[in-house]
Motif scaffolding. Structure first.
Motif, mmCIF file in Angstrom:
data_model
loop_
_atom_site.group_PDB
_atom_site.id
_atom_site.type_symbol
_atom_site.label_atom_id
_atom_site.label_comp_id
_atom_site.label_asym_id
_atom_site.label_seq_id
_atom_site.Cartn_x
_atom_site.Cartn_y
_atom_site.Cartn_z
ATOM 1 N N GLY A 103 -14.639 9.065 47.130
ATOM 2 C CA GLY A 103 -15.502 10.214 46.926
ATOM 3 C C GLY A 103 -14.986 11.489 47.560
ATOM 4 O O GLY A 103 -15.768 12.335 48.001
ATOM 5 N N THR A 104 -13.675 11.672 47.625
ATOM 6 C CA THR A 104 -13.095 12.857 48.243
ATOM 7 C C THR A 104 -13.375 14.091 47.393
ATOM 8 O O THR A 104 -13.222 14.065 46.173
ATOM 9 C CB THR A 104 -11.571 12.692 48.406
ATOM 10 O OG1 THR A 104 -11.315 11.471 49.095
ATOM 11 C CG2 THR A 104 -10.981 13.847 49.197
ATOM 12 N N GLU A 105 -13.785 15.179 48.053
ATOM 13 C CA GLU A 105 -14.100 16.408 47.326
ATOM 14 C C GLU A 105 -12.860 17.012 46.676
ATOM 15 O O GLU A 105 -11.746 16.883 47.185
ATOM 16 C CB GLU A 105 -14.708 17.444 48.276
ATOM 17 C CG GLU A 105 -16.109 17.097 48.759
ATOM 18 C CD GLU A 105 -16.671 18.179 49.655
ATOM 19 O OE1 GLU A 105 -15.892 19.038 50.124
ATOM 20 O OE2 GLU A 105 -17.891 18.174 49.880
ATOM 21 N N MET A 106 -13.088 17.683 45.553
ATOM 22 C CA MET A 106 -12.038 18.454 44.904
ATOM 23 C C MET A 106 -12.537 19.890 44.800
ATOM 24 O O MET A 106 -13.557 20.157 44.158
ATOM 25 C CB MET A 106 -11.727 17.889 43.511
ATOM 26 C CG MET A 106 -11.247 16.455 43.521
ATOM 27 S SD MET A 106 -10.895 15.803 41.856
ATOM 28 C CE MET A 106 -9.332 16.612 41.517
ATOM 29 N N ASN A 107 -11.845 20.801 45.471
ATOM 30 C CA ASN A 107 -12.236 22.207 45.440
ATOM 31 C C ASN A 107 -11.565 22.892 44.265
ATOM 32 O O ASN A 107 -10.335 22.917 44.171
ATOM 33 C CB ASN A 107 -11.834 22.900 46.750
ATOM 34 C CG ASN A 107 -12.562 22.330 47.946
ATOM 35 O OD1 ASN A 107 -13.750 22.024 47.859
ATOM 36 N ND2 ASN A 107 -11.860 22.173 49.056
ATOM 37 N N PHE A 137 -7.289 24.362 41.184
ATOM 38 C CA PHE A 137 -7.603 23.415 42.258
ATOM 39 C C PHE A 137 -6.851 23.790 43.526
ATOM 40 O O PHE A 137 -5.643 24.049 43.490
ATOM 41 C CB PHE A 137 -7.223 21.989 41.832
ATOM 42 C CG PHE A 137 -7.993 21.500 40.645
ATOM 43 C CD1 PHE A 137 -9.116 20.713 40.811
ATOM 44 C CD2 PHE A 137 -7.599 21.831 39.352
ATOM 45 C CE1 PHE A 137 -9.843 20.259 39.710
ATOM 46 C CE2 PHE A 137 -8.315 21.380 38.253
ATOM 47 C CZ PHE A 137 -9.439 20.594 38.428
ATOM 48 N N GLU A 138 -7.563 23.788 44.642
ATOM 49 C CA GLU A 138 -6.975 24.147 45.931
ATOM 50 C C GLU A 138 -6.670 22.880 46.732
ATOM 51 O O GLU A 138 -7.505 21.983 46.823
ATOM 52 C CB GLU A 138 -7.938 25.039 46.711
ATOM 53 C CG GLU A 138 -8.279 26.343 45.998
ATOM 54 C CD GLU A 138 -9.354 27.127 46.725
ATOM 55 O OE1 GLU A 138 -9.783 26.683 47.815
ATOM 56 O OE2 GLU A 138 -9.775 28.167 46.195
ATOM 57 N N ILE A 139 -5.470 22.829 47.312
ATOM 58 C CA ILE A 139 -5.037 21.648 48.069
ATOM 59 C C ILE A 139 -4.457 22.084 49.399
ATOM 60 O O ILE A 139 -3.618 22.990 49.451
ATOM 61 C CB ILE A 139 -3.969 20.826 47.304
ATOM 62 C CG1 ILE A 139 -4.448 20.496 45.904
ATOM 63 C CG2 ILE A 139 -3.618 19.546 48.059
ATOM 64 C CD1 ILE A 139 -3.842 21.321 44.812
ATOM 65 N N ASP A 140 -4.883 21.442 50.483
ATOM 66 C CA ASP A 140 -4.273 21.602 51.796
ATOM 67 C C ASP A 140 -3.449 20.365 52.092
ATOM 68 O O ASP A 140 -3.963 19.244 52.029
ATOM 69 C CB ASP A 140 -5.341 21.769 52.888
ATOM 70 C CG ASP A 140 -6.071 23.098 52.784
ATOM 71 O OD1 ASP A 140 -5.441 24.077 52.350
ATOM 72 O OD2 ASP A 140 -7.262 23.150 53.132
#
Length: 281
Positions: free
Chosen positions: A125-129, A230-233
């Motif tokens: 259930g990891t969020e996706m921004n 989509f933003e990824i760190d």
């Protein structure tokens, strides 16, 4: 999940028609999406093109049928779309490693490619921004490569593409970036599949800009599109994981499908954005 049901219905149709001509426009229609979207999504989720999948399934069934001593090679060849025993024999040997005649031996080891089904699995259930952006046409100036992808292996590889661009050229490309996505970007465009089932696309390493550059650069004109951004760190491993989740989780559960446009990666200091061109279903 209507899209997943549609894709699995399309795979059922393929399975039922492996001995007939298969029109991928019909397959995509059963899959409830455009032909481009079906081809691209299948390739990204499975690691092979839909044409290659059909070829492997036909060769798997052909090998099983050849175990029957009463079945003629020419009949199997024609059944699975080959016009001559020679053409069938070449393709068969490339895949199985032996000729159809040798494959008749009941003790001969052969390859078997199982039929596919797709399921939606959301892990943790990891969020996706993400955000949806409507963007006017823009251009990308940079270095262009023609890339071939077979079983997720790229030729040339990203490493070899980047290694041919000097540090000074990279800095020059970064200096002209004045449009989103910002900085040096990687753009995949003009995706297609050839008759051999290989995926082919153009890869640009460049910048979104309104400026002109002197020198041996290519220009990609990007039309107006709706984009999912989509933003990824994190590092490249995080980017690859996120990219896979976009196609296996977000797209099937969204109200969008892929448009026939580019896919873009903008990345700097472990901050990345993935831009996917989309359209409403």
């Amino acid at each position: 999940m209507d899209m997943l049901k549609g894709i699995n219905d399309a795979l059922n149709y393929i399975e039922e028609n492996l001995s007939n001509h298969i029109d991928l426009k019909v397959v995509a229609k059963i899959g409830l999406c455009s032909e481009y979207h079906f081809k691209r999504l299948f390739s990204l989720l499975s690691g092979i093109t839909i044409s290659e999948y059909i070829r492997r399934r036909r060769l798997t069934l052909a090998a099983l049928e050849l175990k029957d001593p009463d079945v003629k090679v020419i009949d199997v060849a024609i059944k699975y779309g080959y016009q001559s025993p020679d053409a069938f024999s070449r393709v068969f040997q490339n895949y199985h490693g032996v000729t159809p005649s040798i494959a008749r031996n009941t003790e001969q080891n052969l390859k078997a490619y199982p039929r596919m089904t797709f399921q939606l699995k959301i892990k943790g259930g990891t969020e996706m921004n993400y955000r949806i952006v409507e963007k006017e046409a823009f251009k990308v100036v940079g270095v262009k490569y023609k890339v071939e992808m077979v079983n997720e292996i790229l030729t040339p590889t990203y490493e070899s593409m980047i290694s041919t661009i000097s540090d000074s050229k990279m800095k020059e490309l970064e200096s002209i970036s004045n449009k989103e996505p910002n900085g040096v970007i990687h753009v995949s465009a003009n995706y297609s599949e050839n008759a051999e089932g290989k995926a082919i696309f153009d890869q640009y390493i460049g910048a979104a800009t309104t400026q002109e550059l002197l020198g041996n650069y290519s220009i990609l004109e990007v039309p107006s599109f709706l984009w999912a951004v989509f933003e990824i760190d994190g590092n490249w491993e995080k980017v690859e994981e996120h990219w896979q989740r976009i196609y296996s989780e977000w797209l099937p559960s969204s109200s969008y499908e892929l448009a026939e446009g580019p896919e873009i990666l903008a990345s700097k200091d472990e901050k990345s954005e993935i831009w996917i061109s989309i359209k409403e279903k």
